[in-house]
Write a protein that holds these residues in place. Sequence first.
Motif, PDB file in Angstrom:
ATOM      1  N   HIS A 159      45.426  41.383  33.606  1.00  0.00           N
ATOM      2  CA  HIS A 159      44.954  42.119  34.600  1.00  0.00           C
ATOM      3  C   HIS A 159      43.960  40.290  34.840  1.00  0.00           C
ATOM      4  CE1 HIS A 159      43.712  46.508  34.499  1.00  0.00           C
ATOM      5  NE2 HIS A 159      44.661  46.157  34.984  1.00  0.00           N
ATOM      6  N   PRO A 160      45.246  39.136  34.607  1.00  0.00           N
ATOM      7  CA  PRO A 160      44.574  38.448  34.701  1.00  0.00           C
ATOM      8  C   PRO A 160      43.280  37.547  35.338  1.00  0.00           C
ATOM      9  CG  PRO A 160      46.791  38.213  35.243  1.00  0.00           C
ATOM     10  CD  PRO A 160      46.599  39.595  34.335  1.00  0.00           C
ATOM     11  N   GLY A 161      42.593  36.947  35.217  1.00  0.00           N
ATOM     12  CA  GLY A 161      41.598  36.585  36.616  1.00  0.00           C
ATOM     13  C   GLY A 161      41.199  34.723  35.676  1.00  0.00           C
ATOM     14  N   ARG A 173      35.790  33.422  40.869  1.00  0.00           N
ATOM     15  CA  ARG A 173      36.864  34.461  40.068  1.00  0.00           C
ATOM     16  C   ARG A 173      37.754  34.566  41.114  1.00  0.00           C
ATOM     17  NH1 ARG A 173      34.044  38.243  35.721  1.00  0.00           N
ATOM     18  NH2 ARG A 173      32.482  36.621  34.663  1.00  0.00           N
ATOM     19  N   LEU A 174      39.250  34.407  40.987  1.00  0.00           N
ATOM     20  CA  LEU A 174      40.467  35.584  41.274  1.00  0.00           C
ATOM     21  C   LEU A 174      42.036  35.215  40.584  1.00  0.00           C
ATOM     22  CD1 LEU A 174      41.212  31.469  43.449  1.00  0.00           C
ATOM     23  CD2 LEU A 174      39.883  33.700  44.309  1.00  0.00           C
ATOM     24  N   LEU A 186      51.677  39.292  34.640  1.00  0.00           N
ATOM     25  CA  LEU A 186      51.501  39.859  36.787  1.00  0.00           C
ATOM     26  C   LEU A 186      49.932  39.959  37.175  1.00  0.00           C
ATOM     27  CD1 LEU A 186      54.597  39.620  36.086  1.00  0.00           C
ATOM     28  CD2 LEU A 186      54.161  41.312  38.343  1.00  0.00           C
ATOM     29  N   PRO A 187      49.425  39.263  37.732  1.00  0.00           N
ATOM     30  CA  PRO A 187      47.776  40.576  38.305  1.00  0.00           C
ATOM     31  C   PRO A 187      48.333  41.313  38.381  1.00  0.00           C
ATOM     32  CG  PRO A 187      48.845  39.232  40.062  1.00  0.00           C
ATOM     33  CD  PRO A 187      50.106  39.055  38.892  1.00  0.00           C
ATOM     34  N   ALA A 188      46.991  42.998  38.112  1.00  0.00           N
ATOM     35  CA  ALA A 188      46.787  43.682  38.512  1.00  0.00           C
ATOM     36  C   ALA A 188      47.196  43.846  40.979  1.00  0.00           C
ATOM     37  CB  ALA A 188      45.334  44.548  38.533  1.00  0.00           C
ATOM     38  N   LEU A 195      38.864  42.142  36.155  1.00  0.00           N
ATOM     39  CA  LEU A 195      39.663  40.944  35.334  1.00  0.00           C
ATOM     40  C   LEU A 195      39.246  40.282  33.938  1.00  0.00           C
ATOM     41  CD1 LEU A 195      39.403  38.349  38.547  1.00  0.00           C
ATOM     42  CD2 LEU A 195      41.150  39.745  37.918  1.00  0.00           C
ATOM     43  N   ALA A 196      40.095  39.979  33.739  1.00  0.00           N
ATOM     44  CA  ALA A 196      40.307  40.171  32.197  1.00  0.00           C
ATOM     45  C   ALA A 196      40.169  38.118  32.277  1.00  0.00           C
ATOM     46  CB  ALA A 196      41.151  40.478  31.374  1.00  0.00           C
ATOM     47  N   LEU A 197      39.075  37.396  31.962  1.00  0.00           N
ATOM     48  CA  LEU A 197      39.280  35.739  32.116  1.00  0.00           C
ATOM     49  C   LEU A 197      40.226  35.551  31.267  1.00  0.00           C
ATOM     50  CD1 LEU A 197      35.563  34.788  33.858  1.00  0.00           C
ATOM     51  CD2 LEU A 197      37.899  35.590  35.031  1.00  0.00           C
TER      52      LEU A 197
END
Length: 219
Positions: A159-161, A173-174, A186-188, A195-197
């Motif tokens: 879940h990248p952010g 945060r995006l 890929l993003p969630a 999100l996991a920074l």
Amino acid sequence: MILASQQIKFEELTLILLKEKAVWVPEINSIFIADLHFGKAAHFRKSGIPIPEPIHQEDLNILYSLLTTYDPKNVYFLGDLFHSDLNNQWNTLNHFLRGFPNINFNLVLGNHDILPSSTYDLSTFSVFKEPLEIENLILSHEPLEEIRDGKINLCGHIHPGIRLVGKARQSVRLSCFFYRPNQLILPAFGRFTGLALIQPSSKDQVYGITKEKVIPILS
């Protein structure tokens, strides 16, 4: 000019990063999605936490737009399609996907995909327990540590952010696509996820996602 989508060329393939938090690969007529976590709202309500169901309808609306816009031959869900225990939202999801009989739906199992095998057997999905290879792609849920030369790992789980800080110390945060050598995380896709920074290195590329476009942030 910043485009609504961004592209990554890898070998003969074009990975088009979409603002809908999916990847479109036209050469193989396929869409890739990670971490939908459908049914999570019902899972929380069962535990006494009042999460409204429309949050998943928004996910289905975006998915409908993707399927009707690109008309893919295949859709690959890179794990965590459904959030843990079985609830009635599983039937809702399958009923929705059966409205697209010309599309093959595939699931690479993730750590939250714990439904009984018999449930998957009666579903709309072809299910894969191990990483799946297609052309130059290796599909998995969790990022692979070892990737052969000439291959790229498409995955999710993280879940990248990314956190962006303005001059006045305001921040936002995006969700993002996180691209590093031979791997695209890929993003969630699901709205009801965290999100996991990430901490990218100089070799990595981050593509932030807004409602309007995908933005290259680091290169």
